[in-house]
Design a protein around this motif. Structure first.
Motif, PDB file in Angstrom:
ATOM      1  N   SER A 145       0.822  -1.211   0.000  1.00 16.18           N
ATOM      2  CA  SER A 145       0.000   0.000   0.000  1.00 16.18           C
ATOM      3  C   SER A 145       0.855   1.259   0.000  1.00 16.18           C
ATOM      4  CB  SER A 145      -0.950   0.010   1.195  1.00 16.18           C
ATOM      5  OG  SER A 145      -0.230  -0.010   2.410  1.00 16.18           O
ATOM      6  N   GLN A 146       2.022   1.206   0.657  1.00 23.43           N
ATOM      7  CA  GLN A 146       2.888   2.387   0.690  1.00 23.43           C
ATOM      8  C   GLN A 146       3.485   2.670  -0.682  1.00 23.43           C
ATOM      9  OE1 GLN A 146       5.528   2.695   4.128  1.00 23.43           O
ATOM     10  NE2 GLN A 146       4.405   1.040   5.122  1.00 23.43           N
ATOM     11  N   TYR A 147       3.833   1.624  -1.420  1.00 24.18           N
ATOM     12  CA  TYR A 147       4.338   1.820  -2.783  1.00 24.18           C
ATOM     13  C   TYR A 147       3.235   2.360  -3.697  1.00 24.18           C
ATOM     14  CZ  TYR A 147       8.811  -0.452  -1.866  1.00 24.18           C
ATOM     15  OH  TYR A 147      10.069  -0.744  -1.400  1.00 24.18           O
ATOM     16  N   LEU A 148       2.032   1.832  -3.555  1.00 26.05           N
ATOM     17  CA  LEU A 148       0.933   2.289  -4.404  1.00 26.05           C
ATOM     18  C   LEU A 148       0.671   3.764  -4.195  1.00 26.05           C
ATOM     19  CD1 LEU A 148      -1.604  -0.677  -4.038  1.00 26.05           C
ATOM     20  CD2 LEU A 148       0.167  -0.340  -5.774  1.00 26.05           C
ATOM     21  N   GLU A 149       0.742   4.219  -2.958  1.00 22.50           N
ATOM     22  CA  GLU A 149       0.514   5.640  -2.665  1.00 22.50           C
ATOM     23  C   GLU A 149       1.534   6.511  -3.398  1.00 22.50           C
ATOM     24  OE1 GLU A 149       0.552   8.694   1.165  1.00 22.50           O
ATOM     25  OE2 GLU A 149       0.479   6.519   1.496  1.00 22.50           O
ATOM     26  N   SER A 150       2.801   6.085  -3.399  1.00 21.49           N
ATOM     27  CA  SER A 150       3.830   6.861  -4.098  1.00 21.49           C
ATOM     28  C   SER A 150       3.646   6.810  -5.607  1.00 21.49           C
ATOM     29  CB  SER A 150       5.223   6.343  -3.729  1.00 21.49           C
ATOM     30  OG  SER A 150       5.515   6.577  -2.373  1.00 21.49           O
ATOM     31  N   PHE A 151       3.320   5.635  -6.150  1.00 15.57           N
ATOM     32  CA  PHE A 151       3.187   5.495  -7.597  1.00 15.57           C
ATOM     33  C   PHE A 151       2.112   6.420  -8.153  1.00 15.57           C
ATOM     34  CE2 PHE A 151       4.914   0.851  -7.773  1.00 15.57           C
ATOM     35  CZ  PHE A 151       6.181   1.344  -7.523  1.00 15.57           C
ATOM     36  N   ARG A 152       1.090   6.698  -7.368  1.00 16.80           N
ATOM     37  CA  ARG A 152       0.035   7.606  -7.845  1.00 16.80           C
ATOM     38  C   ARG A 152       0.576   9.020  -8.062  1.00 16.80           C
ATOM     39  NH1 ARG A 152      -4.842   5.004  -7.242  1.00 16.80           N
ATOM     40  NH2 ARG A 152      -4.976   3.385  -5.633  1.00 16.80           N
ATOM     41  N   ARG A 153       1.714   9.339  -7.415  1.00 19.92           N
ATOM     42  CA  ARG A 153       2.245  10.703  -7.462  1.00 19.92           C
ATOM     43  C   ARG A 153       3.461  10.857  -8.362  1.00 19.92           C
ATOM     44  NH1 ARG A 153       4.424  12.151  -2.616  1.00 19.92           N
ATOM     45  NH2 ARG A 153       4.315  10.141  -1.566  1.00 19.92           N
ATOM     46  N   LEU A 154       4.007   9.749  -8.849  1.00 21.44           N
ATOM     47  CA  LEU A 154       5.271   9.807  -9.574  1.00 21.44           C
ATOM     48  C   LEU A 154       5.053   9.763 -11.084  1.00 21.44           C
ATOM     49  CD1 LEU A 154       7.315   7.421  -7.255  1.00 21.44           C
ATOM     50  CD2 LEU A 154       7.746   9.857  -7.614  1.00 21.44           C
TER      51      LEU A 154
ATOM     52  N   GLU B 177      11.612  16.003  -1.393  1.00 14.22           N
ATOM     53  CA  GLU B 177      10.545  16.451  -0.501  1.00 14.22           C
ATOM     54  C   GLU B 177       9.293  15.604  -0.701  1.00 14.22           C
ATOM     55  OE1 GLU B 177      10.579  20.980   0.519  1.00 14.22           O
ATOM     56  OE2 GLU B 177      10.706  20.801  -1.654  1.00 14.22           O
ATOM     57  N   GLY B 178       8.586  15.364   0.382  1.00  8.72           N
ATOM     58  CA  GLY B 178       7.318  14.649   0.303  1.00  8.72           C
ATOM     59  C   GLY B 178       7.445  13.242  -0.228  1.00  8.72           C
ATOM     60  N   SER B 179       8.593  12.612  -0.030  1.00 15.42           N
ATOM     61  CA  SER B 179       8.831  11.306  -0.646  1.00 15.42           C
ATOM     62  C   SER B 179       8.257  10.177   0.202  1.00 15.42           C
ATOM     63  CB  SER B 179      10.329  11.095  -0.878  1.00 15.42           C
ATOM     64  OG  SER B 179      11.073  11.338   0.295  1.00 15.42           O
ATOM     65  N   GLY B 180       8.256   8.980  -0.381  1.00  9.63           N
ATOM     66  CA  GLY B 180       7.745   7.789   0.278  1.00  9.63           C
ATOM     67  C   GLY B 180       8.320   6.560  -0.402  1.00  9.63           C
ATOM     68  N   ARG B 181       7.957   5.381   0.077  1.00  7.64           N
ATOM     69  CA  ARG B 181       8.491   4.150  -0.494  1.00  7.64           C
ATOM     70  C   ARG B 181       8.151   4.059  -1.979  1.00  7.64           C
ATOM     71  NH1 ARG B 181       8.393   3.040   4.811  1.00  7.64           N
ATOM     72  NH2 ARG B 181      10.042   1.669   5.577  1.00  7.64           N
ATOM     73  N   GLY B 182       9.168   3.807  -2.781  1.00  5.42           N
ATOM     74  CA  GLY B 182       9.012   3.799  -4.222  1.00  5.42           C
ATOM     75  C   GLY B 182       9.791   4.911  -4.898  1.00  5.42           C
TER      76      GLY B 182
END
Length: 365
Positions: free
Chosen positions: A18-27, A299-304
């Motif tokens: 779920s943490q990767y999916l959240e980042s992929f939506r923004r990248l 900035e604002g980064s996450g897994r992925g």
């Protein structure tokens, strides 16, 4: 790749996905194409939740898919090497959850296969690319504490079985506090202070089983076959000494996650399991801690974000969250356990360049 976007297929749809999916939506530089899991229903649920044309496939189907450039390996540590080698054999780049493999022997096979196939290997943790660790690194590079002399890195918890519904793998080979949480701390120490040349350690194994505290298996016990408290000293190539404490046996600590000491000051570095957080500085002759302004990192980064960094890395160069770095980190940890069991200092044979710094930037649309 197509349309300058790296097309990703995920193998393993457990809790971390779920943490990767959240980042992929923004990248902008990454597009999720497909997902797979040993439980087809779990993969289907992830595909439906994400939408955007993502397909739920079998593992072999995903590895053969023409629209997958990179396989994100989110399986349990014991399966990391097997899945990575299969992806490489299919001509795919690989980015894995930590550790790179359960052993350095397995990890070495992954890197050798990737070199022969001409594909890139990356590996978590990419938390070191966030503003927390990168701001601390810039403070060191800017000379705010002088040449680093020593560091401490401390992680204590009474055990992941208290909150994780399926904690078995934390207490099997490839798990334990060092191989589970150590990659965050050792990767941060290498990012801050450079590679490690030798280690000396000690470890203990206090209980033979753990009781699951949540979820449908609450009350069930799982066997413990790994050391659950590990401590040691890492000797960096620079001459700096890092003291490491990783425990699934302790309750709490007042220590900073990481502190770096130099003749001109001390840095309190934020949690390397997070991407941001305050970096604090106590200067020689000062009277209080000061919080440094955010000055580096995504900035604002996450897994992925390590995958996005990989996608943006020029051909022929290693990404910051590289397989080479992950191998060195694994080698450091395995050497520390060897030292703990033999009572002797152990030389760390591998080397990894200190990854390039991340200028303050955003990597999202």
């Amino acid at each position: 790749m197509t349309e300058n976007r790296l097309r990703v297929g995920i193998v393993g749809c457990g809790k971390i996905v779920s943490q990767y999916l959240e980042s992929f939506r923004r990248l902008d530089g990454v597009r999720l194409a497909a997902v797979a899991d040993l439980d087809p229903g779990r993969a289907q649920a992830v595909a439906e939740e994400y939408g955007d044309g993502v397909r739920a496939l079998g593992v072999e189907e995903l590895l053969a898919a023409a629209d997958v450039d990179l396989v994100l390996n989110l399986t349990v540590p014991a399966a990391h090497a097997e899945v990575a080698l299969a992806a490489i054999a299919a001509g795919k780049a690989v980015y894995g959850e930590k550790p790179l493999a359960a052993t350095t022997g397995e990890a070495r096979k992954v890197l050798e296969a990737a070199r022969e196939a001409g594909v890139v290997v990356g590996c978590a943790p990419d938390t070191v690319l966030g503003t927390g660790i990168q701001t601390a690194r810039k403070a060191i590079d800017d000379g705010l504490i002088g040449a680093p002399v020593a560091a401490t890195a401390t992680m204590v918890t009474p055990g992941h079985e208290r909150w994780h519904p399926n904690p078995d793998f934390y207490y099997q080979p490839g798990g334990g506090p060092l191989l589970d949480m150590g990659p965050y701390y050792v990767s941060a120490l290498v990012t801050l202070l450079g590679p490690v040349v030798s280690v000396i350690g000690a470890a203990s194994h206090t209980r033979s089983e753990r009781t699951i505290g949540s979820g449908p298996r609450a009350g069930e016990t799982v066997p413990v076959t790994v050391d659950t408290h590990v401590t040691g000293v890492l000797v960096h190539e620079s001459g700096a000494l890092s003291t490491l404490v990783m425990s699934f046996d302790a309750v709490a600590t007042t220590s900073s996650n990481i502190e770096v000491h130099g003749p001109l000051g001390t840095l309190a570095v934020p949690d390397p399991n997070h991407f941001d957080g305050d970096t604090r500085l106590y200067r020689l002759g000062g009277s209080e801690w000061e919080t440094l302004p955010v000055s580096a990192g995504y900035e604002g980064s996450g897994r992925g974000y390590g995958i996005a960094d990989l996608a943006a890395t020029p051909e022929g160069q290693e990404p910051r969250a590289s397989g080479t770095l992950a191998y060195h980190v694994l080698d450091v940890m395995e050497s520390l356990l060897d030292s703990a069991h033999t009572g002797k200092a152990v030389a760390v044979e591998s080397r990894a360049d200190r990854p390039a710094a991340v200028p303050l930037s955003r990597k999202e649309g």
